[in-house]
Design a protein around this motif. Structure first.
Motif, PDB file in Angstrom:
ATOM      1  N   ARG A  79       0.835  -1.208   0.000  1.00  0.00           N
ATOM      2  CA  ARG A  79       0.000   0.000   0.000  1.00  0.00           C
ATOM      3  C   ARG A  79       0.870   1.260   0.000  1.00  0.00           C
ATOM      4  N   CYS A  80       1.908   1.249   0.800  1.00  0.00           N
ATOM      5  CA  CYS A  80       2.820   2.396   0.867  1.00  0.00           C
ATOM      6  C   CYS A  80       3.513   2.606  -0.475  1.00  0.00           C
ATOM      7  N   SER A 108       1.354   4.054  -3.210  1.00  0.00           N
ATOM      8  CA  SER A 108       1.146   5.502  -3.093  1.00  0.00           C
ATOM      9  C   SER A 108       2.364   6.271  -3.599  1.00  0.00           C
ATOM     10  N   ASP A 123       3.717   1.456   6.958  1.00  0.00           N
ATOM     11  CA  ASP A 123       2.266   1.419   7.149  1.00  0.00           C
ATOM     12  C   ASP A 123       1.590   2.738   6.783  1.00  0.00           C
ATOM     13  N   SER A 126       0.356   5.644   3.813  1.00  0.00           N
ATOM     14  CA  SER A 126      -0.001   5.959   2.429  1.00  0.00           C
ATOM     15  C   SER A 126       0.164   7.460   2.246  1.00  0.00           C
ATOM     16  N   ASP A 136      -1.445   9.139   5.647  1.00  0.00           N
ATOM     17  CA  ASP A 136      -2.486   8.331   6.282  1.00  0.00           C
ATOM     18  C   ASP A 136      -1.867   7.039   6.813  1.00  0.00           C
TER      19      ASP A 136
END
Length: 372
Positions: free
Chosen positions: A61-62, A65, A141, A143, A255
């Motif tokens: 996820r990181c 982004s 962890d 974004s 986030d």
């Protein structure tokens, strides 16, 4: 005697409410931090440093982004340090960055550098491998918004060593949303104090550090080890004569995934409290002042009755809610007002649990490792 104590507690609670009201007014009335200058032309190459340990679930996820950033990929150097992961962190990182047009490296961290340990050690290795003048530090962890690089760079004025953005905790559960209110409230108060010219801390998941400032400290390998490595670096950069920028803006809002359990949240807070011990005495006294609300309210309830205490509590919810609403608005989010009474129970429970957790002693446990 009881009359004197009641007067003292009443004065304390009045000052507490006035202090919170001033903070809310100060935060809501400020115009925001102005960029130091327009971005240079041509745009600069920058390095993004990420320490990862057993981040198989969060890291993709990181990295996704980062691939979506509104910044030329060929000007991005992304360095991920794999700190002895026992899961598929390295595999998922390689898969997530396949075909990336910029520079990406996954570096296994197998030894300590100087005095650094844990995350600080990973960053010490990555900083020495970075080839640019600007280090953007974030966590696995997190974004990041598309405007992250340009947003932080715009505040990197000459003489400024660190630029810190804000972090919002976001998740679908009620527990997640209460953590989110907690974070933004805390960061809004940090912003007010920073705007008054009094440095508090930096956020190691949303921070720009210039190479010049970092190297002036000797790097993480030269700093005394701390489980709050971002705070330790921030203090060292200030001691080296560099300035700082604390920027509370939606375009550089990171986030974060929430703590999944109450136990994990307590471990996080216990680690943070180690950093509080390094704050200037005046700031520690101010934190102590703000943390005494609930014991004082309990004393008023016993001596003046529950009706008076409920009135004071309602005033707290109102004035603290005003600050929370302003913080959410500036962060580009919307406050769910109905959560505020539940947030009071959350903070009361968290305060009591942290107190018991601290009194129990023991080492700080983070990412599966124990630290003195």
């Amino acid at each position: 005697m009881s009359g004197l104590l009641l007067n003292f507690l009443s004065i304390y609670l009045a000052l507490w409410l006035l202090g919170m009201a001033f903070t809310a007014w100060r935060f809501a009335s400020r115009r925001g931090t102005k960029p130091a200058a327009s971005l240079p032309a041509p745009l600069l190459r920058v390095s993004i440093l990420i320490a990862a340990r057993d981040e198989e679930m969060a890291l993709p996820r990181c990295l996704a982004s980062l691939r979506a950033l509104d910044y030329p990929a060929e000007l991005l150097e992304i360095l991920v340090g794999d700190d002895g992961s026992t899961d598929r962190t390295a595999v998922v990182a390689a898969a997530a960055m396949q075909g990336f047009a910029g520079q990406f490296r996954l570096i296994p961290i197998t030894e300590n550098r100087g005095r650094a340990r844990g995350k600080a050690n990973v960053l010490a290795h990555l900083a020495r491998l970075a080839s640019t003048e600007f280090f953007f530090i974030t966590d696995a962890d997190i974004s990041l918004p598309k405007t992250w690089i340009a947003g932080l760079l715009a505040h990197a004025a000459p003489g400024v060593g660190t630029v810190t953005g804000i972090t919002a905790v976001r998740g679908p559960r009620l527990f997640d949303q209460l953590q989110g209110i907690d974070w933004l409230l805390s960061l809004s108060m940090v912003q007010v104090v920073s705007d008054l010219g009094r440095p508090v801390t930096a956020m190691g998941n949303n921070m720009l550090v210039t190479r010049a400032a970092y190297e002036a400290t000797g790097g993480y390998e030269a700093l005394p080890f701390s489980v709050t490595e971002d705070f330790a670096l921030f203090q060292a950069v200030l001691a080296a004569g560099f300035g700082f920028r604390q920027v509370f803006q939606a375009d550089i809002r990171a986030d974060s995934l929430p703590m999944p359990t109450w136990a994990a949240l307590l471990r996080q807070r216990k680690r943070w409290l180690r950093g509080v011990a390094g704050l200037p005495l005046r700031l520690r006294l101010e934190l102590l002042f703000f943390s005494g609300f609930w014991p004082a309210l309990a004393g008023v309830a016993m001596m003046a009755g529950p009706a008076v205490a409920l009135g004071v509590w309602a005033a707290k919810v109102l004035v603290q809610g005003a600050l929370a609403a302003a913080a959410h608005h500036r962060a580009g989010l919307r406050l769910r007002w109905w959560l505020l009474p539940l947030f009071e129970l959350y903070t009361l429970g968290l305060t009591a649990a942290i107190l018991v957790f601290q009194l129990s002693g023991g080492k700080v446990v983070w990412k599966g490792r124990s630290y003195e």
